[in-house]
Design a protein around this motif. Sequence first.
Motif, short mmCIF file in Angstrom:
data_model
loop_
_atom_site.label_atom_id
_atom_site.label_comp_id
_atom_site.label_asym_id
_atom_site.label_seq_id
_atom_site.Cartn_x
_atom_site.Cartn_y
_atom_site.Cartn_z
N TYR A 68 -0.51 -1.58 -7.04
CA TYR A 68 -1.17 -2.38 -6.01
C TYR A 68 -1.35 -3.82 -6.48
CZ TYR A 68 -4.81 -3.77 -2.66
OH TYR A 68 -5.55 -4.42 -1.71
N TYR A 83 -3.05 1.98 -8.64
CA TYR A 83 -3.82 0.73 -8.70
C TYR A 83 -3.01 -0.36 -9.41
CZ TYR A 83 -7.53 -2.61 -9.72
OH TYR A 83 -8.28 -3.75 -9.80
N GLU A 102 -3.97 1.30 -17.49
CA GLU A 102 -3.10 2.25 -16.79
C GLU A 102 -2.28 3.05 -17.78
OE1 GLU A 102 0.86 2.26 -13.97
OE2 GLU A 102 -0.41 0.48 -13.99
N VAL A 133 -10.33 0.81 -3.97
CA VAL A 133 -8.89 1.07 -3.97
C VAL A 133 -8.58 2.39 -4.67
CG1 VAL A 133 -6.65 0.27 -4.82
CG2 VAL A 133 -8.27 -1.37 -3.85
N LEU A 134 -9.21 2.62 -5.81
CA LEU A 134 -8.98 3.88 -6.53
C LEU A 134 -9.40 5.08 -5.70
CD1 LEU A 134 -10.14 2.89 -10.15
CD2 LEU A 134 -7.80 3.38 -9.39
N LYS A 143 -11.86 -2.71 -6.98
CA LYS A 143 -11.13 -1.67 -7.70
C LYS A 143 -11.63 -0.27 -7.37
CE LYS A 143 -9.89 -0.16 -12.38
NZ LYS A 143 -10.00 -0.44 -13.82
N THR A 150 -5.43 -4.65 -17.28
CA THR A 150 -5.27 -3.68 -16.19
C THR A 150 -4.13 -2.73 -16.49
OG1 THR A 150 -6.07 -5.29 -14.59
CG2 THR A 150 -4.85 -3.41 -13.72
N THR A 168 -10.25 -8.06 -5.68
CA THR A 168 -9.96 -6.67 -5.35
C THR A 168 -11.13 -5.76 -5.70
OG1 THR A 168 -7.58 -7.03 -5.73
CG2 THR A 168 -8.37 -4.74 -5.72
N TRP A 175 0.82 -1.21 0.00
CA TRP A 175 0.00 0.00 0.00
C TRP A 175 0.86 1.26 0.00
CZ3 TRP A 175 -4.46 1.38 -1.53
CH2 TRP A 175 -5.00 2.60 -1.15
#
Length: 481
Positions: A423, A420, A388, A460-461, A457, A384, A455, A323
């Motif tokens: 992560y 992310y 990004e 987390v975002l 998402k 993913t 997860t 994290w």
Amino acid sequence: MPNESNAPSDRDSDLPPSTPPSEAASEDAALATVAASGTSDISDDRRYLDALQSVRHTLDRFRGCSEQEKELLRQDLSQLQTMETKLTSGRVEIVVFGEISTGKSALINALVGKAVTQVDIQGGWTKEIWHVAWDGAGYRIPGLANSEVVLIDTPGINEVGGADRGEMAQDTARQADVILFVIDSDLNETEYSALVALASVNKPIIVVLNKIDLYSKKERERLDEILAQRLEGIVPLESIVETSAQPKEVEYIIQQADGTERSEWRNPPPKIEDLKLRLLEVLEEDGLGLLALNAAMYAADKSDRVAALKVKIRDRRANQTVWSFAVAKAVAVGANPAAFFDVLGGSAVDLAMLRALAHIYGIDMTWSNVEKLATSILQAAGWTITAELGTHALSSLVKAATLGWGTVLTALPQGAAAGYGSYIVGKAAKYYFEHGASWGDEGPKTVVKRILAETDKKSVLQDLKQEIQKKLHLNRHSDDK
């Protein structure tokens, strides 16, 4: 406990060598004596040697712990060192449990033959664990010259506010070799529950029905029947014995020389012969094998605790590391005003994160291997990472077109997307290191797919965006609007 003179001077000074040279010769001689004594079964000798090896192997496992792990396991280490000394010296421990005022302390005094523990008619005086050498036990582990029998008194199991002492008593039971459970009537629910819990530690248990002098013959017979029924399957019938550790006063009529009589109140001698006989039967029957089995079980329990604690601590540190690096990457990428250079900075963060995770799990990796691992995870992440990079490209174009002023606009989406991705990479690497630097039968694609599925998402975002706002103090822009 091993002598301080045997402790090394390096940072593992709290972890003495498993077999100090000064002790090895005497211990080898003791083992040879045991083997040659002819009074101990060969299988017991083998179990004894195996148990000693098990205890020392577990002590060696402590040496591989980190400083943080050693600190948390300090008490366990001390207990295991005590167990090693207990095993090599042949110290047999008999722990005494019971409710307040059942006569535990009086029973110990009666066995020892003198007042070694205080007896308070109000009960509940025993606050700690007490060890008393039973010199008159008449038993020694064959072949171990320093062998002794020790009686251990414990706080009452029903003592108010004794939660910590209850835990301490349970740990004492796990270290002891024989358990005496003292009652003075039929078992109540508290006693029954405690007895069942003690039975789970797999030690010989003798239930002692004390203060038997307070009952009539008929009452004793009825009580014997009730206990035999209630304890069936928990304690064998031959291990339910009656005692009178501190008999009530009896009036004696004394005939004097002049023919007159006088009365005198005296306490009759304790009646504990049946208990002593049963204890000696248990020790003679099991002896060295009992001591060995107990030590091996205790070492296995401590070994499992070391392993479980390592997993727990490393898991927590790894999650914190993933994290913190994800946040660092989010901020580094989102705040960098230079177009495209932010991608390079983000990649460096990922590599540093993988190197840090490898260190947590005690795995040495070169930078070249770290780069290969990162590449395999990025390829497995597929869409993913593509998403990004798409966010990176769009944000970089905005930054280039605005000569860096677009950073304020792109920081949150670009930084959150970068964080992310980091992560996910970190979580996948954590799995890899947890399994001994291996993907096992699954492979990186399967692992990453499962991590993505597990997860949240969106959450987390959102958390990453909040971290970016904290780091860049962007909240003040919102306040101005």
